[in-house]
Design a protein around this motif. Structure first.
Motif, PDB file in Angstrom:
ATOM      1  N   SER A  21       5.342   3.892  -9.857  1.00 26.28           N
ATOM      2  CA  SER A  21       4.158   3.493  -9.097  1.00 26.28           C
ATOM      3  C   SER A  21       2.926   4.186  -9.675  1.00 26.28           C
ATOM      4  N   THR A  22       1.794   3.597  -9.450  1.00 23.08           N
ATOM      5  CA  THR A  22       0.551   4.174  -9.939  1.00 23.08           C
ATOM      6  C   THR A  22       0.132   5.327  -9.042  1.00 23.08           C
ATOM      7  N   HIS A  23      -0.908   5.991  -9.397  1.00 28.69           N
ATOM      8  CA  HIS A  23      -1.425   7.098  -8.578  1.00 28.69           C
ATOM      9  C   HIS A  23      -2.294   6.542  -7.462  1.00 28.69           C
ATOM     10  N   GLU A  24      -1.644   5.757  -6.590  1.00 23.49           N
ATOM     11  CA  GLU A  24      -2.354   5.135  -5.471  1.00 23.49           C
ATOM     12  C   GLU A  24      -2.809   6.172  -4.461  1.00 23.49           C
ATOM     13  N   LEU A  25      -3.645   5.743  -3.557  1.00 25.98           N
ATOM     14  CA  LEU A  25      -4.088   6.622  -2.480  1.00 25.98           C
ATOM     15  C   LEU A  25      -2.880   7.148  -1.724  1.00 25.98           C
ATOM     16  N   THR A  26      -2.987   8.348  -1.209  1.00 25.66           N
ATOM     17  CA  THR A  26      -1.868   8.966  -0.490  1.00 25.66           C
ATOM     18  C   THR A  26      -1.350   8.072   0.629  1.00 25.66           C
ATOM     19  N   LYS A  27      -2.231   7.419   1.374  1.00 28.37           N
ATOM     20  CA  LYS A  27      -1.785   6.598   2.508  1.00 28.37           C
ATOM     21  C   LYS A  27      -0.909   5.419   2.081  1.00 28.37           C
ATOM     22  N   ASN A  28      -0.905   5.069   0.798  1.00 33.99           N
ATOM     23  CA  ASN A  28      -0.069   3.982   0.294  1.00 33.99           C
ATOM     24  C   ASN A  28       1.229   4.478  -0.341  1.00 33.99           C
ATOM     25  N   ARG A  29       1.414   5.770  -0.411  1.00 30.55           N
ATOM     26  CA  ARG A  29       2.606   6.330  -1.056  1.00 30.55           C
ATOM     27  C   ARG A  29       3.795   6.316  -0.110  1.00 30.55           C
ATOM     28  N   ALA A  30       4.969   6.230  -0.699  1.00 35.53           N
ATOM     29  CA  ALA A  30       6.202   6.194   0.092  1.00 35.53           C
ATOM     30  C   ALA A  30       6.354   7.461   0.932  1.00 35.53           C
ATOM     31  N   GLY A  31       5.978   8.613   0.409  1.00 34.05           N
ATOM     32  CA  GLY A  31       6.084   9.863   1.161  1.00 34.05           C
ATOM     33  C   GLY A  31       5.209   9.871   2.403  1.00 34.05           C
ATOM     34  N   PHE A  32       4.018   9.333   2.287  1.00 26.97           N
ATOM     35  CA  PHE A  32       3.136   9.248   3.446  1.00 26.97           C
ATOM     36  C   PHE A  32       3.712   8.279   4.478  1.00 26.97           C
ATOM     37  N   LYS A  33       4.298   7.183   3.994  1.00 24.30           N
ATOM     38  CA  LYS A  33       4.927   6.219   4.904  1.00 24.30           C
ATOM     39  C   LYS A  33       6.119   6.862   5.624  1.00 24.30           C
ATOM     40  N   LEU A  34       6.876   7.701   4.914  1.00 27.82           N
ATOM     41  CA  LEU A  34       7.980   8.426   5.545  1.00 27.82           C
ATOM     42  C   LEU A  34       7.449   9.372   6.617  1.00 27.82           C
ATOM     43  N   PHE A  35       6.396  10.100   6.293  1.00 28.14           N
ATOM     44  CA  PHE A  35       5.785  11.020   7.257  1.00 28.14           C
ATOM     45  C   PHE A  35       5.330  10.263   8.503  1.00 28.14           C
ATOM     46  N   GLN A  36       4.628   9.165   8.326  1.00 29.13           N
ATOM     47  CA  GLN A  36       4.151   8.358   9.455  1.00 29.13           C
ATOM     48  C   GLN A  36       5.311   7.784  10.267  1.00 29.13           C
ATOM     49  N   ALA A  37       6.340   7.296   9.576  1.00 24.28           N
ATOM     50  CA  ALA A  37       7.506   6.731  10.271  1.00 24.28           C
ATOM     51  C   ALA A  37       8.199   7.799  11.111  1.00 24.28           C
TER      52      ALA A  37
END
Length: 131
Positions: A21-37
Motif C-alpha cells: 500500500s502507498t503511504h496513505e493518510l493514517t485514517k485510511n491505513r489498516a492499523g487505524f481501521k483496526l484501532f477504530q473497530a
C-alpha cells in the motif's frame, strides 16, 4: 495469584499498513481501521470498563500488520500481528475475556480463538517484583 479483574491495556498500532500500500493518510491505513473497530467493538462490550485501548506509535510489526499487544500488571503479555480489522473483533474480544478471567494471563495456544493461534508474535513473562 493475580487479580485479573484489574485493568488490561490493549495497545494498537494505527500506523500499520498492508504490504504494497502507498503511504496513505493514517485514517485510511489498516492499523487505524483496526484501532477504530476495537474502539467500536468495546463500546458495546461488557468488558469496556476493564480494558484500556491505547494507540501506540509503532509496534514494529511491519512485516505482519495489523497488530496489537495485551498486557496487565503481573500477568503474561502478548503480541499479535496479522489482524483483519473487519473480521477478527469477536476473536479478539473472546481472547481478552479469557485473559481477564485467567489467574496469570497465560492462555495456551489451543485454547485461544482460531485466528489468534497462528498470529501470535510473542508472549512475555510477567514482571515479578522483589518484596
Amino acid at each position: 495469584f493475580v487479580n485479573m479483574a484489574t485493568l488490561a491495556t490493549l495497545h494498537v498500532c494505527p500506523s500499520c499498513r498492508v504490504p504494497g500500500s502507498t503511504h496513505e493518510l493514517t485514517k485510511n491505513r489498516a492499523g487505524f481501521k483496526l484501532f477504530q473497530a476495537l474502539l467500536d467493538a468495546f463500546d458495546k462490550c461488557p468488558l469496556k470498563h476493564r480494558v484500556d485501548i491505547q494507540p501506540t506509535e509503532c509496534l514494529s510489526l511491519c512485516p505482519r500488520p495489523c497488530g496489537f499487544s495485551l498486557s496487565s500488571p503481573r500477568a503474561w503479555h502478548y503480541l499479535f500481528g496479522d489482524q483483519d480489522p473487519q473480521n477478527n473483533m469477536e476473536d479478539i474480544i473472546v481472547f481478552i475475556r479469557q485473559y481477564l478471567e485467567s489467574d496469570d494471563g497465560l492462555i495456551p495456544r489451543k485454547q485461544r480463538p482460531k485466528s489468534l493461534q497462528k498470529s501470535i508474535l510473542g508472549r512475555i513473562p510477567p514482571y515479578k517484583t522483589c518484596v
